[in-house]
Design a protein around this motif. Sequence first.
Motif, PDB file in Angstrom:
ATOM      1  N   LEU A   8       3.340  -2.411  10.867  1.00 39.44           N
ATOM      2  CA  LEU A   8       2.513  -2.400   9.660  1.00 39.44           C
ATOM      3  C   LEU A   8       2.401  -0.978   9.131  1.00 39.44           C
ATOM      4  CD1 LEU A   8      -0.273  -4.847  10.875  1.00 39.44           C
ATOM      5  CD2 LEU A   8       1.522  -5.323   9.188  1.00 39.44           C
ATOM      6  N   PRO A   9       2.166  -0.822   7.803  1.00 37.27           N
ATOM      7  CA  PRO A   9       1.926  -1.883   6.818  1.00 37.27           C
ATOM      8  C   PRO A   9       3.219  -2.432   6.232  1.00 37.27           C
ATOM      9  CG  PRO A   9       1.666   0.254   5.793  1.00 37.27           C
ATOM     10  CD  PRO A   9       1.972   0.529   7.241  1.00 37.27           C
ATOM     11  N   VAL A  10       3.104  -3.634   5.608  1.00 40.73           N
ATOM     12  CA  VAL A  10       4.216  -4.216   4.866  1.00 40.73           C
ATOM     13  C   VAL A  10       3.741  -4.491   3.444  1.00 40.73           C
ATOM     14  CG1 VAL A  10       5.249  -5.268   6.905  1.00 40.73           C
ATOM     15  CG2 VAL A  10       3.610  -6.582   5.556  1.00 40.73           C
ATOM     16  N   ASP A  11       4.677  -4.732   2.560  1.00 36.05           N
ATOM     17  CA  ASP A  11       4.375  -5.030   1.161  1.00 36.05           C
ATOM     18  C   ASP A  11       3.834  -6.452   1.068  1.00 36.05           C
ATOM     19  OD1 ASP A  11       4.262  -5.452  -1.541  1.00 36.05           O
ATOM     20  OD2 ASP A  11       6.401  -5.165  -1.923  1.00 36.05           O
ATOM     21  N   ARG A  12       2.503  -6.582   0.962  1.00 38.50           N
ATOM     22  CA  ARG A  12       1.901  -7.915   0.966  1.00 38.50           C
ATOM     23  C   ARG A  12       2.065  -8.651  -0.357  1.00 38.50           C
ATOM     24  NH1 ARG A  12      -1.027  -8.793   5.718  1.00 38.50           N
ATOM     25  NH2 ARG A  12      -1.079 -10.932   4.956  1.00 38.50           N
ATOM     26  N   THR A  13       2.625  -8.015  -1.366  1.00 36.91           N
ATOM     27  CA  THR A  13       2.947  -8.745  -2.592  1.00 36.91           C
ATOM     28  C   THR A  13       4.236  -9.543  -2.427  1.00 36.91           C
ATOM     29  OG1 THR A  13       4.232  -6.928  -3.566  1.00 36.91           O
ATOM     30  CG2 THR A  13       1.849  -6.943  -3.964  1.00 36.91           C
ATOM     31  N   PHE A  14       5.010  -9.223  -1.409  1.00 37.06           N
ATOM     32  CA  PHE A  14       6.281  -9.913  -1.186  1.00 37.06           C
ATOM     33  C   PHE A  14       6.322 -10.629   0.156  1.00 37.06           C
ATOM     34  CE2 PHE A  14      10.727 -10.199   0.136  1.00 37.06           C
ATOM     35  CZ  PHE A  14      11.338 -10.683  -1.014  1.00 37.06           C
ATOM     36  N   PHE A  15       5.668 -10.040   1.175  1.00 36.26           N
ATOM     37  CA  PHE A  15       5.764 -10.573   2.530  1.00 36.26           C
ATOM     38  C   PHE A  15       4.465 -11.238   2.962  1.00 36.26           C
ATOM     39  CE2 PHE A  15       8.774  -6.970   2.588  1.00 36.26           C
ATOM     40  CZ  PHE A  15       9.923  -7.637   2.995  1.00 36.26           C
TER      41      PHE A  15
END
Length: 265
Positions: A62-69
């Motif tokens: 983390l972190p990851v792009d939460r708009t895509f993943f």
Amino acid sequence: MTGSEVPPSFRLAYVPGVTPAKWARIWNERLPDVPLALLQVPAAEAQDVLRDRAADAGLVRLPVDRTFFSAIPLYTETTVVVVPKGHLVTAVDEVSLGDLADEVVFHPLDDVLGWEQPPGQPAFERPATTEDAIELVAAGVGLLVVPQSLARLYHRRDLTYRPVVDAPQSGVALSWPEDATTDLVEDFIGIVRGRTVNSTRGRTPAQAAAQPKRARPDAAGARRQPAAGKTAGKTGKAGKPTGGSARSGSGGSQGNRRGKPRRRS
């Protein structure tokens, strides 16, 4: 199967320091007909691998792009400082960043801790990888602060490590493209969350539908039987009523009672 059909498989990416062996073993036990392909990728490239659909899901940092993943956090690692075995740090059980202020601390290009300000004194150059930095620590020219799993991954006999109590930490998550939540992804989610093989969540719809429903036991442990004829009442062997609310007639509950005859006056 026609020549154009491809048997299903599941591709799992994972970053250095993460050990997927336990989950891979459970996968192979539960879905032996679906091969699990493991792909180790650098932490900085993990999200690109998932975006490009080179893997179906990944064990990433983390972190990851939460708009895509989509992402399910799994655990957060202890941060440690890697030092030569004869270093003064080994005299204590844990250290703080302030204890490293006068030390040369390497900050490799593949660092995963996301420092706002790296600790200690900067090295003459940034090593390309964490593995390269470990070699420099072994040479006695500096220290390295990393997640504990990376210290274990690149373990050497001449090195050891101690926890750093106030350093940033690295979280590990299961992640996949939100628009690609397949049945196999759900199966793997069930495995990492510890669901049993009989759980309907984390299994494919066909498997869940095939699970037979069982009768619920009553308080005594016996299976409940359907109520028989609530409107018609219970019947005996010959279809006669077993009892009734009326007092008159031989079928009533009072008709079979025996007693002394009354004396006539």
